[in-house]
Enzyme design. Structure first.
Site, mmCIF file in Angstrom:
data_model
loop_
_atom_site.group_PDB
_atom_site.id
_atom_site.type_symbol
_atom_site.label_atom_id
_atom_site.label_comp_id
_atom_site.label_asym_id
_atom_site.label_seq_id
_atom_site.Cartn_x
_atom_site.Cartn_y
_atom_site.Cartn_z
ATOM 1 N N GLY A 69 0.806 -1.212 0.000
ATOM 2 C CA GLY A 69 0.000 0.000 0.000
ATOM 3 C C GLY A 69 0.840 1.263 0.000
ATOM 4 N N GLU A 100 -5.031 -8.239 -6.758
ATOM 5 C CA GLU A 100 -4.618 -8.077 -5.372
ATOM 6 C C GLU A 100 -3.562 -6.980 -5.292
ATOM 7 O OE1 GLU A 100 -2.481 -10.531 -1.706
ATOM 8 O OE2 GLU A 100 -2.915 -11.549 -3.596
ATOM 9 N N LEU A 101 -3.817 -5.956 -4.513
ATOM 10 C CA LEU A 101 -2.911 -4.813 -4.421
ATOM 11 C C LEU A 101 -1.525 -5.255 -3.973
ATOM 12 C CD1 LEU A 101 -2.488 -1.721 -4.498
ATOM 13 C CD2 LEU A 101 -3.202 -1.670 -2.085
ATOM 14 N N ASP A 102 -0.517 -4.989 -4.829
ATOM 15 C CA ASP A 102 0.886 -5.315 -4.542
ATOM 16 C C ASP A 102 1.076 -6.803 -4.239
ATOM 17 O OD1 ASP A 102 1.546 -2.596 -4.798
ATOM 18 O OD2 ASP A 102 1.115 -2.217 -2.689
ATOM 19 N N GLY A 103 0.211 -7.647 -4.802
ATOM 20 C CA GLY A 103 0.267 -9.070 -4.494
ATOM 21 C C GLY A 103 0.554 -9.965 -5.677
#
EC number: 3.5.1.10
Length: 299
Positions: free
Chosen positions: A216, A241-244
């Site tokens: 994030g 998926e955020l930064d995933g």
């Protein structure tokens, strides 16, 4: 001012019009390498490089990247792919063949931070990045003059919370069918699932932390508040998926309690630019195979 152009002399051997790359992933079992080698030999191809990896010889996944030379390659490619489909079916392969001399077309998305963009432009101009940078897209107009000095088109597409869908529609208009890969070079916007479906495993982001730590926003502030002794950066494929998404490359540098948030950011910028440039280079050279949420990188 005369636009800058890339120096591609250093690529003359590696990107011969007779050279191709074959990437394969499949369940591991005996005979894969022998069968693929025999197939290429029977089709008068000469293997010049081969890298392989198995997750587990007993029931794991097998990955291989092969570079080979074949005279009159382009005229033979269609029949080569058609014949190899039978081999692929036998071993349940996911596979593709690409022409080494065919450069990928890139779009670089940026916001106000210029360090990752500059590294890519410099490497492209020096001939270290074998690709065509077709455009730079930004939600700010700050870097127009810089980008256009390289002879590269610059698209300023503002993004606001109430007009995000409209902005993404314009992004799609300028990129769909015109570029192969999008590079988020510190583009500080979340990409919607609708846009991502057009660039699955073809959108690379640089995140300014050593993921999975500090996902994030404001990761350097998070790192400072935790008193970390190592900071890093992560290049990864973008997923919902955020930064995933699958991680391509990471690097770190040691820091101490004496380093302020400002100093962490300064150190981090250097790591970010190098990590992203490596990831992009490996991607355009077909050195990455994605399996589930992991990558195998033959570098």
């Amino acid at each position: 001012m005369k636009p800058l152009t890339p120096n591609l002399n250093k690529w003359s051997d590696k990107t011969s019009e007779h050279r191709a790359r074959m990437l394969i992933s499949c369940p591991d079992q005996p005979g894969i390498v022998a069968t693929v080698s025999k197939f290429l030999h029977q089709h008068e191809a000469n293997i010049v490089q081969s890298d392989q990896y198995t997750m587990d010889p007993e029931g794991g996944m097998f990955f291989i990247r092969i570079e080979f030379d074949l005279p009159n390659l382009e005229s033979k490619l269609e029949s080569l792919e058609k014949d190899f489909a039978n081999v692929a079916d036998e071993f349940q392969m996911n596979w593709r063949i690409s022409l080494a001399h065919k450069k990928q077309k890139l779009a670089i998305f940026v916001s106000k931070e210029d360090h990752c963009l500059l590294e890519l432009l410099w490497q492209w101009q020096a001939g270290d990045l074998y690709a065509d940078i077709e455009m730079v897209v930004s939600n700010h107009s700050d870097m127009r003059e810089l980008v256009e000095s390289f002879g590269i088109p610059y698209y300023h597409i503002p993004v606001t919370a109430d007009k995000k869908a409209e902005a993404e529609a314009k992004h799609l208009e300028v990129t769909a069918g015109k570029v192969d890969t999008i590079i988020l070079a510190r583009y500080m916007q979340i990409i919607s699932p609708k846009f991502l479906q057009f660039f699955k495993n073809r959108m690379i982001n640089i995140h300014h932390s050593f993921l999975p730590a500090f996902v994030g926003g404001k990761p350097y502030t998070q790192a400072f508040n935790r008193g970390v002794k190592i900071i890093g950066a992560t290049a990864h494929y973008v997923t919902e998926e955020l930064d995933g998404g699958p991680i391509i490359e990471q690097d770190v540098q040691r820091v101490s309690h004496r380093d302020s948030v400002h100093e962490l950011k300064r150190i981090g910028r250097h790591i970010e630019r190098i990590v992203l440039a490596r990831a992009v280079s490996w991607h355009v050279e077909d050195r990455i195979l994605v399996h589930e949420n992991k990558t195998v990188v033959f570098n």
